[in-house]
Scaffold this motif. Structure first.
Motif, short mmCIF file in Angstrom:
data_model
loop_
_atom_site.label_atom_id
_atom_site.label_comp_id
_atom_site.label_asym_id
_atom_site.label_seq_id
_atom_site.Cartn_x
_atom_site.Cartn_y
_atom_site.Cartn_z
N THR A 57 34.21 94.33 86.21
CA THR A 57 35.04 93.21 86.64
C THR A 57 35.02 93.17 88.15
O THR A 57 34.52 94.07 88.80
CB THR A 57 36.47 93.35 86.10
N GLY A 58 35.58 92.11 88.69
CA GLY A 58 35.67 92.00 90.14
C GLY A 58 34.62 91.09 90.73
O GLY A 58 33.76 90.57 90.02
N PRO A 59 34.69 90.89 92.03
CA PRO A 59 33.74 90.00 92.69
C PRO A 59 32.33 90.58 92.71
O PRO A 59 32.14 91.79 92.60
CB PRO A 59 34.29 89.87 94.11
N HIS A 60 31.36 89.70 92.81
CA HIS A 60 29.96 90.14 92.88
C HIS A 60 29.21 89.28 93.88
O HIS A 60 29.70 88.25 94.34
CB HIS A 60 29.31 90.09 91.50
N GLY A 61 28.03 89.69 94.22
CA GLY A 61 27.24 89.03 95.25
C GLY A 61 26.87 87.60 94.96
O GLY A 61 26.60 86.83 95.88
#
Length: 92
Positions: free
Chosen positions: A75-79
């Motif tokens: 989970t979380g932000p990615h590029g």
């Protein structure tokens, strides 16, 4: 919906791949992290409480699709998040 999207994304891949799946769906993340789908599959899609697994058909599609690939879930932000948001805004 998350399970259907994961299965659809995996079906696009024509060769075995190393895939990182980003999702905010805590249910999917927890299930994968704890190995529940493999347990459900072995138990005939019955959960630990002896009840049929919710969304069993969708889980079966995901598990079938994942078998071809080396997958990690997080989970979380990615590029690619900004690029995807920009593309979505461009279509609006």
């Amino acid at each position: 919906v998350t399970l259907l999207l994961i299965a659809a994304a995996m079906s696009i891949l024509t060769r075995p791949c190393s895939v990182r799946v980003f999702t905010r769906c805590e249910h999917v993340l927890n299930a994968i992290k704890n190995g529940w789908p493999k347990q459900w599959e072995k138990a005939g899609w019955i959960n630990a409480k002896g009840r049929p697994v919710g969304n069993a058909r969708e889980w079966q599609q995901v598990m079938s699709a994942l078998k071809r690939h080396e997958c990690t879930f997080q989970t979380g932000p990615h590029g690619y998040q900004e690029v995807m948001l920009w593309d979505l805004g461009k279509e609006a």
